[in-house]
Scaffold this motif. Sequence first.
Motif, PDB file in Angstrom:
ATOM      1  N   LEU A 159       0.841  -1.200   0.000  1.00  0.00           N
ATOM      2  CA  LEU A 159       0.000   0.000   0.000  1.00  0.00           C
ATOM      3  C   LEU A 159       0.877   1.250   0.000  1.00  0.00           C
ATOM      4  CD1 LEU A 159      -2.953   0.963   0.166  1.00  0.00           C
ATOM      5  CD2 LEU A 159      -2.658   1.073   2.648  1.00  0.00           C
ATOM      6  N   ASN A 160       1.893   1.244   0.860  1.00  0.00           N
ATOM      7  CA  ASN A 160       2.772   2.401   0.946  1.00  0.00           C
ATOM      8  C   ASN A 160       3.570   2.618  -0.331  1.00  0.00           C
ATOM      9  OD1 ASN A 160       1.995   3.089   3.511  1.00  0.00           O
ATOM     10  ND2 ASN A 160       3.644   1.960   4.508  1.00  0.00           N
ATOM     11  N   MET A 161       3.962   1.527  -0.963  1.00  0.00           N
ATOM     12  CA  MET A 161       4.714   1.654  -2.209  1.00  0.00           C
ATOM     13  C   MET A 161       3.780   2.056  -3.352  1.00  0.00           C
ATOM     14  SD  MET A 161       7.166  -1.700  -1.793  1.00  0.00           S
ATOM     15  CE  MET A 161       8.199  -1.599  -3.233  1.00  0.00           C
ATOM     16  N   GLY A 162       2.480   2.019  -3.088  1.00  0.00           N
ATOM     17  CA  GLY A 162       1.534   2.406  -4.132  1.00  0.00           C
ATOM     18  C   GLY A 162       1.529   1.413  -5.279  1.00  0.00           C
ATOM     19  N   ILE A 163       1.740   0.145  -4.957  1.00  0.00           N
ATOM     20  CA  ILE A 163       1.728  -0.885  -6.006  1.00  0.00           C
ATOM     21  C   ILE A 163       0.292  -1.328  -6.196  1.00  0.00           C
ATOM     22  CG2 ILE A 163       2.641  -3.106  -6.746  1.00  0.00           C
ATOM     23  CD1 ILE A 163       5.001  -2.586  -4.950  1.00  0.00           C
TER      24      ILE A 163
ATOM     25  N   GLU B  83      -8.114   2.640  -7.000  1.00  0.00           N
ATOM     26  CA  GLU B  83      -6.924   1.799  -7.051  1.00  0.00           C
ATOM     27  C   GLU B  83      -7.060   0.687  -6.032  1.00  0.00           C
ATOM     28  OE1 GLU B  83      -3.334   4.181  -6.448  1.00  0.00           O
ATOM     29  OE2 GLU B  83      -4.679   5.856  -6.761  1.00  0.00           O
TER      30      GLU B  83
ATOM     31  N   ARG C 179      11.898  -6.958   2.012  1.00  0.00           N
ATOM     32  CA  ARG C 179      11.653  -5.972   3.065  1.00  0.00           C
ATOM     33  C   ARG C 179      10.942  -6.590   4.252  1.00  0.00           C
ATOM     34  NH1 ARG C 179       9.603  -0.048   1.082  1.00  0.00           N
ATOM     35  NH2 ARG C 179      10.689   0.042  -0.894  1.00  0.00           N
TER      36      ARG C 179
ATOM     37  N   PHE D 268       0.598   1.484 -13.087  1.00  0.00           N
ATOM     38  CA  PHE D 268       1.730   1.331 -12.168  1.00  0.00           C
ATOM     39  C   PHE D 268       2.922   0.714 -12.891  1.00  0.00           C
ATOM     40  CE2 PHE D 268       3.996  -2.005  -9.838  1.00  0.00           C
ATOM     41  CZ  PHE D 268       4.867  -1.183  -9.147  1.00  0.00           C
TER      42      PHE D 268
ATOM     43  N   ARG E 138      -0.476  14.038  -4.783  1.00  0.00           N
ATOM     44  CA  ARG E 138      -0.277  12.624  -5.095  1.00  0.00           C
ATOM     45  C   ARG E 138      -0.697  12.312  -6.523  1.00  0.00           C
ATOM     46  NH1 ARG E 138      -3.229   7.846  -4.976  1.00  0.00           N
ATOM     47  NH2 ARG E 138      -1.991   6.001  -4.482  1.00  0.00           N
TER      48      ARG E 138
ATOM     49  N   ARG F 166       1.637  10.758  -9.222  1.00  0.00           N
ATOM     50  CA  ARG F 166       1.312   9.503  -9.893  1.00  0.00           C
ATOM     51  C   ARG F 166       1.508   9.602 -11.401  1.00  0.00           C
ATOM     52  NH1 ARG F 166      -2.202   5.268  -9.896  1.00  0.00           N
ATOM     53  NH2 ARG F 166      -4.008   6.225 -10.841  1.00  0.00           N
TER      54      ARG F 166
ATOM     55  N   ARG G 119       5.279   9.358 -12.036  1.00  0.00           N
ATOM     56  CA  ARG G 119       6.001   8.391 -11.230  1.00  0.00           C
ATOM     57  C   ARG G 119       7.251   7.888 -11.913  1.00  0.00           C
ATOM     58  NH1 ARG G 119       2.291   3.907  -8.227  1.00  0.00           N
ATOM     59  NH2 ARG G 119       4.118   2.800  -7.515  1.00  0.00           N
TER      60      ARG G 119
ATOM     61  N   SER H 113      11.862   6.578  -6.532  1.00  0.00           N
ATOM     62  CA  SER H 113      10.775   5.848  -5.870  1.00  0.00           C
ATOM     63  C   SER H 113      10.669   6.200  -4.389  1.00  0.00           C
ATOM     64  CB  SER H 113      10.899   4.344  -6.059  1.00  0.00           C
ATOM     65  OG  SER H 113      12.207   3.942  -6.146  1.00  0.00           O
TER      66      SER H 113
ATOM     67  N   TRP I  16       8.387   9.131  -4.148  1.00  0.00           N
ATOM     68  CA  TRP I  16       7.007   8.719  -4.391  1.00  0.00           C
ATOM     69  C   TRP I  16       6.444   7.996  -3.169  1.00  0.00           C
ATOM     70  CZ3 TRP I  16       2.332   8.447  -6.156  1.00  0.00           C
ATOM     71  CH2 TRP I  16       1.595   7.287  -5.937  1.00  0.00           C
ATOM     72  N   GLU I  17       7.218   7.090  -2.634  1.00  0.00           N
ATOM     73  CA  GLU I  17       6.728   6.255  -1.543  1.00  0.00           C
ATOM     74  C   GLU I  17       6.401   7.091  -0.316  1.00  0.00           C
ATOM     75  OE1 GLU I  17       9.139   2.673  -1.430  1.00  0.00           O
ATOM     76  OE2 GLU I  17       8.386   2.349   0.587  1.00  0.00           O
TER      77      GLU I  17
ATOM     78  N   ASN J 286       3.307   9.103  -1.000  1.00  0.00           N
ATOM     79  CA  ASN J 286       2.145   8.219  -0.964  1.00  0.00           C
ATOM     80  C   ASN J 286       1.741   7.921   0.484  1.00  0.00           C
ATOM     81  OD1 ASN J 286       0.196   6.540  -2.239  1.00  0.00           O
ATOM     82  ND2 ASN J 286       1.427   4.742  -1.699  1.00  0.00           N
ATOM     83  N   LYS J 287       2.730   7.644   1.332  1.00  0.00           N
ATOM     84  CA  LYS J 287       2.446   7.397   2.746  1.00  0.00           C
ATOM     85  C   LYS J 287       1.820   8.647   3.393  1.00  0.00           C
ATOM     86  CE  LYS J 287       6.068   4.913   4.870  1.00  0.00           C
ATOM     87  NZ  LYS J 287       7.511   4.590   4.841  1.00  0.00           N
TER      88      LYS J 287
ATOM     89  N   LEU K 126      -1.718   8.840   2.307  1.00  0.00           N
ATOM     90  CA  LEU K 126      -2.528   7.811   2.972  1.00  0.00           C
ATOM     91  C   LEU K 126      -2.795   8.191   4.420  1.00  0.00           C
ATOM     92  CD1 LEU K 126      -0.851   4.580   1.523  1.00  0.00           C
ATOM     93  CD2 LEU K 126      -3.113   5.492   0.946  1.00  0.00           C
TER      94      LEU K 126
END
Lengths: 514, 324
Positions: free
Chosen positions: A53-57, A69, A185, A236, B91, B95, B98, B103, B106-107, B110-111, B114
């Motif tokens: 989720l955090n990596m936005g995958i 998404e 990870r 993505f 965001r 996106r 990206r 990365s 981005w990460e 994104n966090k 969220l």
Amino acid sequence: MRLETYQTDGFYDEMFEADGAPRSRVRGLASRLAGLSEGELTQRQKAADMTLLNMGITFAVYGHEAGTEKVWPFDVVPRVVEGHEFARIDKGLKQRIQALNLFIADVYGEAKIIRDKVVPAELIYSAPCFLKQCVGLKPPGGVWCHVTGTDLVRHSDGKFYVLEDNLRCPSGVSYVIENREVMKRTYPQMFDGMRIQPVEDYPEKLLETLQHVAPPADGVPNVVVLTPGIYNSAYFEHSFLAQQMGVDLVEGSDLVISGGFVWMRTTRGLKRVDVIYRRIDDTFLDPTRFRADSMLGVPGLMEVYENGNVTLANAPGTGVADDKAVYAYVPQIIKYYLQEEMILPNVPTHVCWVDKERDYVLEHLHELVVKPTNESGGYGILIGPRASAEELANYKELIRANPRNYIAQPVIALSRVPTIVDDHLEGRHVDLRPYILYGKDIFVLPGGLTRVALRKGSLIVNSSQGGGSKDTWVLAEDGLNGSHDIASKQAQTQSQSQSQSQTQSKPAFVASGS
Amino acid sequence: MLSRVADSVFWLSRYVERAENVARFIEVNMHLSLDLGESASQQWGPLVNITGDHEEFAKRYGEATREKVWQFLTFDRKNPNSILSCLSAARENARTIRGTLPSLLWEELNKFYLYVRAAATGDSFENAPTFLEQVKLGSYLFVGLTESVMSRNEAWHFSRLGRNIERADKTSRILDVKYFILLPTSHDVGTPLDVIQWAALLKSASALEMYRQVRGRITPVDVVEFLMLNTEFPRSIRSCLARAEESLRFISGSPGGTTTPAVRMLSELGSQFDFPQAGDIIQSGLHEFIDRFQANLLAVDGAIFDAFFAKKPLATTEPLPVGQ
């Protein structure tokens, strides 16, 4: 974690023998799983979900509010493939891709295979993905399918079979790389004692492939990835590949045609584009040539392509070779072009277009899997043994009305892999999609996307139908992956630390007598 | 780089900066209202003026109470300048580009998004201090990462350009609104209350401590001088404009000259802060000065858009080749 209760239920299990003993390739992994404390696996699973989720995958879900998404479900128990097994897959896929590429070139060229009546002309020219606009094209280096993802399944006999070819815009390779990253990870201990072939060099290989097929140009060719945009389900992946290759991710509106070349609009004017790794379908590429309503493509692109001033990867028209009716002829295609027997077998296939085979299919429908020849994503499939009488009757009508559109295969008992269900492991069916690159030569990524049907008993692994994925570990064959002598390289001067420099630059503090 | 990407990098940066500023405005105001007690209720209206959304607010919320302003500025999706809206927009921009962003960047973004989105679903006022702190940290992390993992390439300069234009704008707005409110009480100069209010203004730009180091005691003229004309403090309007100009020159490929309208306009705007004294600006009307500044900044924005982001018809961009 108790593994004694795990059942293989008569299926080929990727981790356990029929008697419940772990297979030799996963012995270490199985004992680590067995040694886990209650709840640890689910805890790691949660950590992996959070990481994703955090990596936005994520992938976009069609039919919902724009921009919805979802994280694609990922299961932390890896799927392991023996090195020598994959070596055979590697060989078989190289053979297959080489033959299919020759086939595509022939179909749009001299059509010898058709004249020699190895594959029926009507079958090819009636394929929805046969593009008459591509007749006469000669892509650079003779390569049509630069990137392929071939779906394999392992049957209960333990052998791998090719289920289908994806020669147009196969997606999923980004998940191969990111699944590995997520595993590292969240669960580094799982890797202990395993020698797993790396997958991280895929973007490098892809870039090499794309640069290799560039039209002649001065300097390093300018490669771009063409995406339909952020609302595409595979966005993505498009952005991931562009980022990892260090190339621009463009949309159709970023490109213009002028003076016989393709250019992209930059902050410093127009810059020439040499290679387009396009992730939009053939018919959207150029509204002046294909679908006039396409907003995703670039008007005039095909003319530049035909003049050899830009390379499209994959070439348009490759879909003719992954039509599921043409698939049935791949053994003959391999033999015709390479004078070789097929290494990786096809699943036996009945082409409904052939009268005799159609009669057989209609008679045995209740025991067959029937698929539309030009659909993907698991849509429109009938699984005979699980269908109701009414569904069978309806499907018979469909087949009779349009026999060209259907093929049938026996039900393949896809192999299973232990998968987390609530707090324990259960077997779930999987397939395997390795990725093949065709540039200077053919490269098969040692690994691939293992898709898993998360619903109990389900054989449909597609993400749109409740499928998830797993990390795929291809073990190193003996003699590979020797450990590098790192220790000797580390014998260098230590970095200076703060206390050192301070004690050196300051006079020692001398306590005065109190 | 692609024009579309440049546009997104620029705005991504602005939105993150904007969210941070809104969070700081709210935080400072909350602390201030604790100090002021009874009269605190009048403190919340001006906050909406700072972001320039007072008309929209009045239409939908009516009277400016603490809770209403909080809701409007943090999680109101219909307010394009709420923290949630800013983060969503940041965001979404991230996106679309990206492929260009590291990365790591981005990460974390994104966090950040969220986190804000999750906070929006709960009854958040109780956790306001933590929330505001996290928003500021999210922005610091973002800026820190652009500093430490991005090459000093066009993308980095577009990001820096966006951040500094946004910052200059926000500093000018808070100065404008607060000065206007504080002026009527100028007969209170030197009283404890007044010092608290002026200190709060400085805090809104994270400027109090740096101000103290160079000016010591708080006076209105010195505060105006510090927030507008100081060359060392990174949030003063003059500093922001100088950095923005540096980056714009890099992007335009004109380190010395003034080749493009955007560079010329920004350079002219910056020079307006080079000579005047704070006293003179106040004398001739601070509000008018800031009004003119904001209009000019908007014009610079427009010129940047025309020069780099707009999709020009092909004819105007010929003769062609740049790059290969």
